[in-house]
Design a protein around this motif. Sequence first.
Motif, PDB file in Angstrom:
ATOM      1  N   LYS A 188      -0.782   6.620  -9.267  1.00  0.00           N
ATOM      2  CA  LYS A 188      -0.876   7.111  -7.882  1.00  0.00           C
ATOM      3  C   LYS A 188      -1.523   6.047  -7.009  1.00  0.00           C
ATOM      4  CE  LYS A 188      -1.356  11.999  -9.052  1.00  0.00           C
ATOM      5  NZ  LYS A 188      -1.674  11.786 -10.500  1.00  0.00           N
ATOM      6  N   PHE A 193      -5.090  -2.239   1.764  1.00  0.00           N
ATOM      7  CA  PHE A 193      -6.101  -2.478   2.803  1.00  0.00           C
ATOM      8  C   PHE A 193      -6.609  -3.908   2.688  1.00  0.00           C
ATOM      9  CE2 PHE A 193      -9.835  -2.615   0.040  1.00  0.00           C
ATOM     10  CZ  PHE A 193      -9.373  -1.984  -1.104  1.00  0.00           C
TER      11      PHE A 193
ATOM     12  N   MET B 144      -8.840  -6.136 -10.042  1.00  0.00           N
ATOM     13  CA  MET B 144     -10.125  -6.672  -9.610  1.00  0.00           C
ATOM     14  C   MET B 144     -11.276  -5.666  -9.760  1.00  0.00           C
ATOM     15  SD  MET B 144     -10.074  -9.824  -8.749  1.00  0.00           S
ATOM     16  CE  MET B 144     -11.349 -10.250  -7.549  1.00  0.00           C
ATOM     17  N   LYS B 156      -8.460  -1.366  -8.890  1.00  0.00           N
ATOM     18  CA  LYS B 156      -8.185  -2.071  -7.630  1.00  0.00           C
ATOM     19  C   LYS B 156      -7.249  -3.229  -7.924  1.00  0.00           C
ATOM     20  CE  LYS B 156     -10.851  -4.614  -4.177  1.00  0.00           C
ATOM     21  NZ  LYS B 156     -12.227  -5.101  -3.974  1.00  0.00           N
ATOM     22  N   ARG B 157      -6.042  -3.140  -7.369  1.00  0.00           N
ATOM     23  CA  ARG B 157      -5.044  -4.208  -7.549  1.00  0.00           C
ATOM     24  C   ARG B 157      -5.182  -5.214  -6.430  1.00  0.00           C
ATOM     25  NH1 ARG B 157       0.737  -2.883  -6.697  1.00  0.00           N
ATOM     26  NH2 ARG B 157       1.117  -4.972  -7.449  1.00  0.00           N
ATOM     27  N   GLU B 158      -5.075  -6.492  -6.769  1.00  0.00           N
ATOM     28  CA  GLU B 158      -5.020  -7.503  -5.727  1.00  0.00           C
ATOM     29  C   GLU B 158      -3.570  -7.647  -5.283  1.00  0.00           C
ATOM     30  OE1 GLU B 158      -7.309 -11.259  -6.297  1.00  0.00           O
ATOM     31  OE2 GLU B 158      -5.375 -12.192  -5.867  1.00  0.00           O
ATOM     32  N   LEU B 159      -3.333  -7.611  -3.979  1.00  0.00           N
ATOM     33  CA  LEU B 159      -2.007  -7.882  -3.445  1.00  0.00           C
ATOM     34  C   LEU B 159      -2.074  -9.273  -2.823  1.00  0.00           C
ATOM     35  CD1 LEU B 159      -1.458  -4.388  -1.796  1.00  0.00           C
ATOM     36  CD2 LEU B 159      -0.891  -5.093  -4.109  1.00  0.00           C
ATOM     37  N   GLU B 160      -1.029  -9.669  -2.128  1.00  0.00           N
ATOM     38  CA  GLU B 160      -1.061 -11.019  -1.562  1.00  0.00           C
ATOM     39  C   GLU B 160      -1.787 -11.042  -0.222  1.00  0.00           C
ATOM     40  OE1 GLU B 160       2.835 -10.668  -2.422  1.00  0.00           O
ATOM     41  OE2 GLU B 160       3.062 -12.466  -3.638  1.00  0.00           O
ATOM     42  N   SER B 161      -2.132 -12.232   0.212  1.00  0.00           N
ATOM     43  CA  SER B 161      -2.691 -12.472   1.550  1.00  0.00           C
ATOM     44  C   SER B 161      -3.944 -11.654   1.841  1.00  0.00           C
ATOM     45  CB  SER B 161      -1.644 -12.181   2.633  1.00  0.00           C
ATOM     46  OG  SER B 161      -0.440 -12.817   2.327  1.00  0.00           O
ATOM     47  N   GLY B 162      -4.802 -11.496   0.854  1.00  0.00           N
ATOM     48  CA  GLY B 162      -6.078 -10.829   1.081  1.00  0.00           C
ATOM     49  C   GLY B 162      -6.023  -9.310   1.104  1.00  0.00           C
ATOM     50  N   PHE B 163      -4.886  -8.715   0.727  1.00  0.00           N
ATOM     51  CA  PHE B 163      -4.783  -7.260   0.662  1.00  0.00           C
ATOM     52  C   PHE B 163      -5.111  -6.743  -0.737  1.00  0.00           C
ATOM     53  CE2 PHE B 163      -2.639  -7.713   4.656  1.00  0.00           C
ATOM     54  CZ  PHE B 163      -2.849  -6.510   5.306  1.00  0.00           C
ATOM     55  N   PHE B 164      -5.617  -5.513  -0.784  1.00  0.00           N
ATOM     56  CA  PHE B 164      -5.912  -4.846  -2.054  1.00  0.00           C
ATOM     57  C   PHE B 164      -5.370  -3.423  -1.988  1.00  0.00           C
ATOM     58  CE2 PHE B 164      -9.113  -8.097  -1.516  1.00  0.00           C
ATOM     59  CZ  PHE B 164      -9.192  -8.676  -2.769  1.00  0.00           C
ATOM     60  N   GLN B 165      -5.389  -2.751  -3.147  1.00  0.00           N
ATOM     61  CA  GLN B 165      -4.880  -1.383  -3.202  1.00  0.00           C
ATOM     62  C   GLN B 165      -5.549  -0.680  -4.369  1.00  0.00           C
ATOM     63  OE1 GLN B 165      -0.805  -1.147  -4.714  1.00  0.00           O
ATOM     64  NE2 GLN B 165      -0.405   0.476  -3.241  1.00  0.00           N
ATOM     65  N   PHE B 166      -6.011   0.548  -4.151  1.00  0.00           N
ATOM     66  CA  PHE B 166      -6.528   1.346  -5.261  1.00  0.00           C
ATOM     67  C   PHE B 166      -5.385   2.154  -5.884  1.00  0.00           C
ATOM     68  CE2 PHE B 166     -10.642   0.590  -3.223  1.00  0.00           C
ATOM     69  CZ  PHE B 166     -11.388   0.260  -4.349  1.00  0.00           C
ATOM     70  N   VAL B 167      -5.398   2.249  -7.215  1.00  0.00           N
ATOM     71  CA  VAL B 167      -4.370   3.010  -7.922  1.00  0.00           C
ATOM     72  C   VAL B 167      -5.053   3.891  -8.962  1.00  0.00           C
ATOM     73  CG1 VAL B 167      -2.284   2.872  -9.348  1.00  0.00           C
ATOM     74  CG2 VAL B 167      -2.732   1.094  -7.648  1.00  0.00           C
TER      75      VAL B 167
END
Lengths: 325, 256
Positions: A188, A193, B144, B156-167
Amino acid sequence: MAETILVVVEQREGKLNRVSFETLAGAQALAKQTGWTVEAAVVGSNLAAVAAEVAKTAIAKVYAIEGPALAQYTPDGFVASLKTFIEANKPRLVLLPHTYQVRDFAPKLAASFGAVLVSDAVGAKFEGGKLQFTRLMFQGKFSADVSVASDGPLFASFQTGAYRGDQVEAGESPVEFVAAATGEIRTKPEAPFQEAKQAVDLSQAEIIVSVGRGIKEQKNIEMAKTLADALGGEIAASRPICDAGWLPMERQVGSSGQTVSPKLYLALGISGAIQHIVGMKGSRNIIAINKDAEAPIFEIADVAVVGNLFEIVPALTEEIKKAKA
Amino acid sequence: MKILVCMKQVPQKDAPLKLNESATWVREDVGYEVNEPDAYALEEALRQKEKNGGEVVVITAGPARAQQVLREALAKGADRAIHLEDDRFVTLDAFNIARAFAEAIKDEAFDLILTGLQSDDFGYAQTGVLLAELKGWAHATIIMHIEGKDGGIRVKRELESGFFQFVDMPLPSVLTIQSGINKLRYATLIGIKQAKNKPLRKVSFDEVASALRPNQLTIERLYVPKKTKQTEVIQGSAQDVAKKLVAKLRDEMRVL
């Protein structure tokens, strides 16, 4: 029936990731060698605008694979919908841009066909009826020509910058909407952000002095900062320096940090791992100072100085001050 | 929580690598070290264990020299180690390494498998994801942060260009760990002593061979990358180099 190359382009929240055009250009180049047909697929929800943008290229068809469960990226959702689509359409080759999202789902997608993804390729060619890919290995120190053996579809991802997105052949192609088949989605995700508003926009800097592992100790950062100040530039770093907390994360250049293209990029003690190179290879002038003559950074440098940066940097700072006085 | 950490031994970052005679691999006579993201994966596993209890097991595949990676991990606090020991593991593709690991741990019940996000040698960035596919588990990459949540985990996943996302994810799962997720510890003297008595299980190539398939990816040729740029080499004393660079900065690059 002619063989097909399927390019899986990337979108986030209805916006096409520009790197998709590089993969499309790569597919078009391969199509010229193989005589195969290029098609594209985009996965998500509400894809009309993205699909229309992809359709402005010289390819046979754009498939918009849509489903409400695909509004947000999940590996389960993307793999299930693409797997069903690929089983039905049987492309010979599936190409993707080597983004963080592709790294997350493409190995699993390929594995579901018993195949291994040729990840992070920088080129491809078709010779004697066989596809061969070029990858960088050992942190960019060597190139490898890699052949793939598989009866089913082949899968490969292209590194950012492997092909030029602005060289994609323009045209007009039809769009077909496909209802996605998604199974159980086990993860999920929440909305992406940014940790903190980036205070430093390195992409606007004209001059960047960047430090890598070769700087050795935190106290030596000051020496590099003094040089940056003398040049009127910004200080930046490769990932290990920011991981160690010697410079803030917002100063990081590379795939997980900022992408820069200054007039001058002065790399101090940076070996030139691929993840760093993709963030700075667009710089107008690159000067690299490194004690290791084999460092991959020298492959893309305009000026290479093999030597001790702890002696050269103070001397250079003094000379610059004299020249500016 | 029972955690498996997949680790790899790779040539040292500044090792002067030379090609073998057939130019299909590098010569073995260089220094080796642990693949850096794997060291962060181990550190994260040790921290999770310290917080929640459980067991940390480390696994690697490679020749006898690779045991050093496991010894270091045991000295840092891992409880036991599994070594798939054979020269032939070195050139297996990512899918086959994942198959070998899956086979070697088929009688174990892990809650979490951690790997580094990619290796410094091949750089496939796939072993963790493929292991998840083989086990039928969920996965997430470039992680991360890890915390427990409702019997599962929140990462917490690291995405590109300084973005992150909790899953939010169920257990068991596989996570690939990004460098910099934590601060690495050093092994203590007492840890190094204790490591000598910790269990290290050796697994032969034959024991996992039935699970392997022919390699799909074959390295036909290794070579130094073709230069796309004319590079000018500047040499001399620090003073000389500084003077030459300033001339370039002023007259050619026009940034002074």
